[in-house]
Write an enzyme that holds these catalytic residues in place. Sequence first.
Site, mmCIF file in Angstrom:
data_model
loop_
_atom_site.group_PDB
_atom_site.id
_atom_site.type_symbol
_atom_site.label_atom_id
_atom_site.label_comp_id
_atom_site.label_asym_id
_atom_site.label_seq_id
_atom_site.Cartn_x
_atom_site.Cartn_y
_atom_site.Cartn_z
ATOM 1 C CG HIS A 1 31.096 -29.822 9.026
ATOM 2 N ND1 HIS A 1 30.267 -30.400 8.095
ATOM 3 C CD2 HIS A 1 30.293 -29.052 9.824
ATOM 4 C CE1 HIS A 1 29.010 -29.992 8.306
ATOM 5 N NE2 HIS A 1 29.002 -29.189 9.354
ATOM 6 C CG HIS B 1 25.044 -28.201 8.885
ATOM 7 N ND1 HIS B 1 24.856 -27.842 10.210
ATOM 8 C CD2 HIS B 1 24.715 -27.121 8.141
ATOM 9 C CE1 HIS B 1 24.445 -26.574 10.254
ATOM 10 N NE2 HIS B 1 24.345 -26.117 9.022
ATOM 11 C CG ASP C 1 22.760 -28.326 13.526
ATOM 12 O OD1 ASP C 1 22.326 -29.499 13.495
ATOM 13 O OD2 ASP C 1 23.900 -28.015 13.131
HETATM 14 ZN ZN LIG Z 1 25.322 -28.790 12.021
#
Ligand SMILES: [Zn+2]
Length: 308
Positions: free
Chosen positions: A122, A161, A243
């Site tokens: 990220h 993500h 995740d």
């Molecule tokens: Zn993640």
Amino acid sequence: MTTALLTHPDGFDHATPPGHPEQVARLDAVLGALEAFDLMRIKAPLAAEADLLRVHPGSYLDALRRDLPEQGVHQLDADTWLSPGSLGAAWRGAGAAIRAVDLVLSGEATNAFCATRPPGHHAERETAMGFCLLGNVAAAAKHALDHHGLSRVAIVDFDVHHGNGTQDLVEDDPRILFCSTHEMPLYPGTGDPSDTGPHDTVVNVALRAGGGGAGLLAALEEKVFPRVVAHGPELILVSAGFDAHRADPLAGLMLETGDFAKVTARICDLAEDLCARRVVSALEGGYDLEALGACVAAHVRILEERGR
Ligand SMILES: [Zn+2]
């Protein structure tokens, strides 16, 4: 030929506030799960400044150093924190991925896994976010190209993500194919499939909450792997987030532990066909400690079998 495991105890020195999902215990869970494995164990070095400057401006690295607290924690954004040991941990995280590239390209290891924290995918050029400080995998990809002289690399990011940071750091470079599968809608909100980057070298695949391993594998086979084959990488880098596991508290995909083994095996198949089995994998997310340990073991078991 073997599988390298790169890690460093400095990863335990990046502290987050109590209750934060990206916690020190994650590294215990990961290393505990790999204890019995027969791996080439390498202490991750600190990343060299020149390697980081390929993906972050010096002003950003200086700002991280300036914001580092002498004690306690300093908040960078809603969920990203610095503690006195954070930069050591982050610099080892990037250094691990970069050193892993050296080991795999020199033939000392067939493939490698980097067990470090905080994660990196990220972190944007000038913005720490989503628990991440440095773009570890992006820096390793640039190192493979600019230092080792490779022409093309591919990054496969199967964290639940979107790897917005990695995309930000590599999308301007047509030598790098960046593929991210992620749940949508979900943090950070980017990664719509229509976003293919300025050179059409970005592949974003959106998955709906509730989907399982079959859906992820089908999406990889249909939308990601053909693009990897067409790109013809000389090295495959993996942003290995776990995740998407059904037990994970931060997301709604429903993967079982064995699904991560299947995904890893297919990535190893591609590496066998395309790039002399060279795979460099780096830990990203995974926040249920038990599932994280089991998934890392399943992932590295495949790397180990396929790296012999
Ligand atoms: Zn993640």
